[in-house]
Scaffold this motif. Structure first.
Motif, short mmCIF file in Angstrom:
data_model
loop_
_atom_site.label_atom_id
_atom_site.label_comp_id
_atom_site.label_asym_id
_atom_site.label_seq_id
_atom_site.Cartn_x
_atom_site.Cartn_y
_atom_site.Cartn_z
N SER A 93 25.29 42.48 41.84
CA SER A 93 24.99 41.56 40.75
C SER A 93 23.69 41.94 40.07
CB SER A 93 24.88 40.12 41.28
OG SER A 93 24.39 39.25 40.29
N VAL A 94 23.69 41.84 38.74
CA VAL A 94 22.46 42.09 37.99
C VAL A 94 21.43 41.01 38.25
CG1 VAL A 94 23.63 43.36 36.16
CG2 VAL A 94 23.33 40.88 35.95
N ALA A 95 21.82 39.90 38.89
CA ALA A 95 20.87 38.83 39.21
C ALA A 95 19.92 39.23 40.33
CB ALA A 95 21.62 37.56 39.60
N GLY A 96 20.25 40.30 41.07
CA GLY A 96 19.33 40.76 42.09
C GLY A 96 20.00 41.05 43.41
N ALA A 97 19.19 41.57 44.34
CA ALA A 97 19.71 41.99 45.64
C ALA A 97 20.25 40.81 46.43
CB ALA A 97 18.62 42.71 46.44
N ARG A 98 19.55 39.70 46.39
CA ARG A 98 20.01 38.54 47.18
C ARG A 98 21.29 37.93 46.62
NH1 ARG A 98 15.81 34.72 50.19
NH2 ARG A 98 14.99 36.26 51.64
N ALA A 99 21.58 38.21 45.37
CA ALA A 99 22.85 37.76 44.80
C ALA A 99 23.96 38.76 45.06
CB ALA A 99 22.69 37.54 43.30
N SER A 100 23.63 39.82 45.80
CA SER A 100 24.58 40.89 46.10
C SER A 100 24.84 40.97 47.60
CB SER A 100 24.05 42.23 45.58
OG SER A 100 23.72 42.17 44.21
N ASN A 101 24.85 39.82 48.26
CA ASN A 101 24.98 39.81 49.72
C ASN A 101 26.32 40.36 50.20
OD1 ASN A 101 25.80 37.25 48.45
ND2 ASN A 101 26.47 36.68 50.50
N ARG A 102 27.33 40.30 49.32
CA ARG A 102 28.64 40.87 49.70
C ARG A 102 28.49 42.35 50.05
NH1 ARG A 102 33.00 42.87 46.26
NH2 ARG A 102 34.97 42.81 47.40
N PHE A 103 27.58 43.02 49.39
CA PHE A 103 27.32 44.43 49.65
C PHE A 103 26.38 44.59 50.84
CE2 PHE A 103 24.57 48.13 49.10
CZ PHE A 103 25.46 49.15 48.86
N PHE A 104 25.24 43.90 50.81
CA PHE A 104 24.20 44.14 51.82
C PHE A 104 24.60 43.64 53.20
CE2 PHE A 104 21.71 44.51 47.93
CZ PHE A 104 20.98 45.66 48.21
N ASP A 105 25.45 42.62 53.27
CA ASP A 105 25.88 42.12 54.57
C ASP A 105 26.62 43.19 55.39
OD1 ASP A 105 24.76 39.69 54.07
OD2 ASP A 105 26.65 38.62 53.67
N GLU A 106 27.27 44.11 54.69
CA GLU A 106 27.99 45.17 55.40
C GLU A 106 27.04 46.09 56.15
OE1 GLU A 106 31.24 45.31 55.63
OE2 GLU A 106 31.51 43.60 54.29
N PHE A 107 25.79 46.19 55.69
CA PHE A 107 24.83 47.12 56.30
C PHE A 107 23.85 46.42 57.23
CE2 PHE A 107 26.29 48.86 52.30
CZ PHE A 107 26.66 50.15 52.65
N ALA A 108 23.94 45.09 57.31
CA ALA A 108 23.06 44.34 58.20
C ALA A 108 23.55 44.45 59.63
CB ALA A 108 23.03 42.87 57.76
N ALA A 109 22.70 44.04 60.56
CA ALA A 109 23.07 44.07 61.97
C ALA A 109 24.36 43.28 62.16
CB ALA A 109 21.95 43.49 62.82
N GLY A 110 25.34 43.90 62.83
CA GLY A 110 26.63 43.27 63.03
C GLY A 110 27.62 43.53 61.92
N GLY A 111 27.16 44.11 60.81
CA GLY A 111 28.05 44.43 59.72
C GLY A 111 28.88 45.67 60.00
N THR A 112 29.95 45.86 59.26
CA THR A 112 30.85 47.00 59.51
C THR A 112 30.18 48.34 59.23
OG1 THR A 112 31.72 46.85 57.26
CG2 THR A 112 32.87 45.60 58.98
N HIS A 113 29.12 48.33 58.39
CA HIS A 113 28.45 49.58 58.02
C HIS A 113 27.01 49.61 58.53
CE1 HIS A 113 31.97 49.91 55.64
NE2 HIS A 113 31.51 50.59 54.61
#
Length: 869
Positions: A817-837
């Motif tokens: 999202s152009v609104a920022g990183a925190r509005a793009s959690n669908r992406f970043f959650d994949e790379f967080a601890a426990g995420g698929t990536h």
């Protein structure tokens, strides 16, 4: 044919009609020009020229006084005049004059708005800039005398901004405003002969109509138009460009006659200390509005007093200056409308005004507005007919000075009378407001006492919803105490300095507007650097001088907390600007706290160190403080180079006393950890200076992340897995066979079929798309049967009456999202601890993606790197 009706009124709005004495001891000046039918002047277009305008002068304010056209010899009836001001001795007039347009002239050759001066005693007229070459260098409007005789004015010259462009290796040009319609007007100061011209404000849209307050500060209207903002507020700045701050109005625009949105235009100091403004929409009200007096001393908004009056005053700050029932929306206004006003400084509470009565068209005739006429169906407003009047507030009487004429409009009315000089604010100098070392580095210093301070005088442990998790943290002192809070419990960890990028017009660089990417709202942005937020929320950091910048507070991941700060800040070389906190507006607050005005907010919640020579509680004894100093002030006093920003994001716990508990773990997100190109120079990565910039382009810096090799090797060096993004997120597999991209996200190379100027990966990440499926080995849009609101399948009927399922595509939402990183959690959650990536992207890579999203996810952030049309 319409029959004209001129209303020469001795009273208006129901006031007394006792005649006023003639103002025989002072002259008046005004601009008269033809009224163009249905012309709607837009306040956002201050360079508009209406041929036929001239400056007129009368030796006294009376209908019998002869008027003389003082500019006709220059304009020849084909030029224009605007923005008239009077010297403090009442003898000279300043104004902007546009000479007649030159047929077939190039933009560089075409005549411009220039500042002129007329001596009412000697009757001498002169252009202040005598050189034709320099006069053609920009448009200058809205001049006003400073207390020392110099002149402040609005100009497209952008003198210091052009110098910064040259330092950045770009050509010099006048940057467009944030609507990209014309060059932005910034405040400049020059001597009376046009010499020593320099820029003092750096807004990215217009700064307009400067005047002086009694304390010597420059009061002006600023068009705040960053991102989603679009309003004209009142600001102040010292004549040397230091001390910029908002004065009034950020939350006061819904104060029109029916709650409609108005702007604060043509500010003038009223003799009683209030500010007189024209309040009207940007456009649509026949070049006029209401006259409003504003108590800017006691209020920062219509219903918000400054802190010292918070429990005493309730508002409103705004008062109608006349008894006229003026409507600030389009359509007939029963009390007419005002195009300009100037107070008399003789203690009489009178104003010289340009006013048009309300008129209607009935049966092809122009008639006065009546209650019956205004209530009629299909009411039709007649063209305005502005005249000049003396309005006496003491008795609410109004006497004509220059009778109205059909087809003529009077604007920029002023009274040529002597009045007291405001306080003379001398320019800051080295040792008196400016630091020589900072000037040498071409930087100023921003000193924030605490980003947790929102001007309310209280601490709640949160930063826009990010709250501390320890129950024992009930104060800022608790948050700063390593024995009570760890670094992980502090919401705000870093400060990002974001700079505006100057956008040229097409004659300078005709680049494709697809360069802005998914949204042009943030235009283009650069990052100047980063600073740590100390445990008490304080920050003290150097900032390049003479640039427009804004602040973003970040969490431990380097992602922006809360909304963007949509107000441009500035620092002069050598200046230190101190503020209590961020005062970001919480949209859920019906009465947001005061923003950006030092005397309007509560005392800082950060009292600083309780004593001199001792450390803060439970901190390293080496970090001893001075009484009242913040942690940032202490750090920058003790640690060499701590005032310097960095292009890197790094954390080291210098505060925790190791005898109290173990220090918090260090971490960093460094560009040197990237295997793909870094968005800044290697020199800036090792030593920051005022010209360091982080400039992120999607094709050069973000897209290469998807193809970067991410092989996973065992202990003997044998590849056991490969996490290269574009292997799975691709429309073909490694053998070239068609496949559905993983998560319906194609990050492979190649242009988008939707927009050839963008790579397909950019469109896939930031735009909605249709899901795909393999049908007989070929990728095509996935179709499913449509259903109604209850989930029942939908059909249509063929010619034989047979039901046919209605098929629809399946939408895939964007990952970013152009609104920022925190509005793009669908992406970043994949790379967080426990995420698929988890662990597949490096921390430095996630940092790069985060900062790119936080500044707007532009495709390019330099117009000179963007492809040409």
């Amino acid at each position: 044919m319409l029959t004209g009706l001129l209303l020469l009124l001795t009273g208006c709005g129901g006031g007394s009609q006792v005649p006023d004495p003639i103002v025989a001891d002072v002259g008046i000046a005004y601009v008269k020009r033809p009224l163009i039918p249905d012309q709607q002047v837009d306040a956002r277009d201050p360079l508009a020229m209406s041929p036929g305008g001239d400056l007129y002068f009368r030796d006294y304010a009376s209908p019998s006084a002869a008027e003389r056209n003082v500019t006709a010899a220059v304009t020849q009836g084909l030029g224009d005049v605007k923005g008239v001001a009077v010297s403090y001795d009442g003898k000279t007039l300043l104004f902007a004059l546009h000479e007649p347009l030159i047929t077939n002239a190039t933009p560089a050759e075409q005549t411009k708005w220039n500042i002129w001066e007329y001596d009412t005693v000697t009757r001498q007229l002169r252009r202040l800039i005598s050189s034709d070459t320099i006069a053609l260098g920009g448009d200058d409007v809205a001049p006003h005398y400073l207390a020392d005789g110099r002149i402040v004015f609005s100009s497209t010259r952008q003198r210091q901004s052009r110098a910064v462009l040259l330092d950045e290796g770009k050509p010099q040009f006048a940057a467009l405003n944030e609507s990209r319609q014309q060059a932005a007007l910034a405040l400049h100061v020059m001597n009376g002969d046009g010499s020593d011209m320099h820029q003092i404000t750096f807004n990215q849209s217009h700064d307009l109509d400067p005047t002086l307050l009694s304390d010597g500060r420059v009061l002006f209207t600023r068009w705040d138009h960053m991102g989603g903002s679009n309003a004209m507020n009142l600001y102040t700045v010292r004549p040397d460009g230091t001390g910029l701050q908002v004065l009034y109005g950020a939350h006061s625009h819904a104060t029109g006659s029916a709650g409609d949105t108005v702007q604060f235009l043509q500010p003038r100091l009223y003799p009683d200390g209030r500010v007189l403004t024209i309040t009207q929409p940007f456009t649509g009200t026949d070049q006029g509005g209401d006259l409003t007096l504003i108590d800017t001393t006691d209020y920062i908004d219509n219903d918000q007093p400054v802190w010292t009056s918070r429990n005493v005053l309730t508002g409103p700050a705004q008062t109608r200056a006349t008894v006229n029932t003026v409507l600030t929306a389009a359509g007939p206004s029963p009390g007419g409308r005002f195009s300009a006003a100037d107070p008399l400084w003789d203690g009489s509470d009178r104003m010289l005004v340009s006013w048009s009565a309300c008129r209607l068209i009935e049966n092809q005739n122009i008639v006065p507005c009546t209650a019956q006429g205004l209530a009629a169906a299909n009411v039709q407003e007649a063209p305005p007919v502005y005249g000049i009047f003396i309005y006496n507030r003491a008795g609410d009487t109004q006497l004509p000075v220059v009778p109205p004429q059909e087809g003529v409009i009077y604007t920029d009315v002023v009274v040529a009378q002597p009045r007291s000089l405001p306080t003379l604010l001398y320019d800051s100098t080295v040792g008196n407001g400016l630091d020589a070392g900072l000037i040498e580095e071409n930087v100023g210093v921003l000193d924030i006492r605490s980003v947790y301070d929102f001007g309310t005088g209280t601490f709640d442990g949160c930063f826009l919803g990010d709250c501390t998790s320890a129950a024992n943290i009930t104060s800022l002192a608790d948050l700063a105490d390593p024995a009570k809070a760890t670094a992980a419990q502090r919401p705000a960890r870093f400060l990002r300095l974001v700079k505006a990028v100057s956008i040229p017009d097409r004659t300078v660089r005709d680049f494709k507007t697809t360069a802005f990417g998914a949204s042009s709202q943030q235009l283009m942005r650069e990052i100047l650097g980063y600073a740590p937020v100390e445990p008490d929320g304080s920050v003290k950091i150097k900032v390049p001088a003479n640039v427009a910048f804004e602040l973003e507070v970040l969490d431990s991941e380097g992602q922006r907390i809360g909304a963007r700060h949509e107000n441009w800040l500035q620092l002069r070389a050598g200046e230190t600007q101190t503020c209590s906190g961020c005062h970001q507006h919480n949209t859920g607050n019906a009465t947001p706290p005061a923003h950006g005005r030092a005397d309007a907010v509560a005392p800082s919640i950060n009292a600083g160190a309780p004593t001199t020579g001792l450390p803060f509680p439970n901190t390293d004894p080496a970090m001893f403080a001075d009484f009242g100093a913040t942690m940032a002030e202490t750090r920058t006093r003790i640690v060499p180079g701590a005032l310097m920003p960095s292009v890197e994001i790094s954390f080291d716990d210098i505060w925790t006393d190791p005898t109290v508990r173990a220090k918090d773990a260090s971490f960093s997100y460094r560009y040197s950890d990237l295997t793909t190109p870094a968005p800044t120079t290697s020199n800036c990565q090792t030593q920051w200076n005022s010209l360091c910039r982080i400039v992120i382009h999607y094709p050069q810096h973000i897209h290469p992340l998807w193809g970067a090799a991410r092989a996973v090797l065992d202990g003997s060096g044998v590849e056991i897995a490969n996490h290269t993004c574009s292997n799975c997120h691709n429309s073909v597999d490694l053998n070239g066979v068609a496949q559905v991209p993983a998560a319906q996200l194609d990050l492979s190379d190649g242009p988008s079929t939707d927009q050839a100027d963008h790579l397909k990966s950019y469109r896939e990440l930031l735009f909605g798309d249709n899901a795909q499926e393999l049908v007989n080995g070929v990728l095509q849009d996935k179709l499913i049967q449509a259903t109604d609101a209850n989930g029942n399948p939908l059909f249509q009927v063929d010619a034989n009456g047979n039901p046919i399922p209605i098929l629809v595509t399946v939408s895939v939402p964007p990952s970013l999202s152009v609104a920022g990183a925190r509005a793009s959690n669908r992406f970043f959650d994949e790379f967080a601890a426990g995420g698929t990536h988890a662990g597949w992207l490096k921390p430095a890579e996630l940092r790069l993606i985060s900062e790119w999203l936080d500044i707007g996810a532009q495709y390019y952030n330099d117009p000179f790197a963007a492809p040409l049309n």
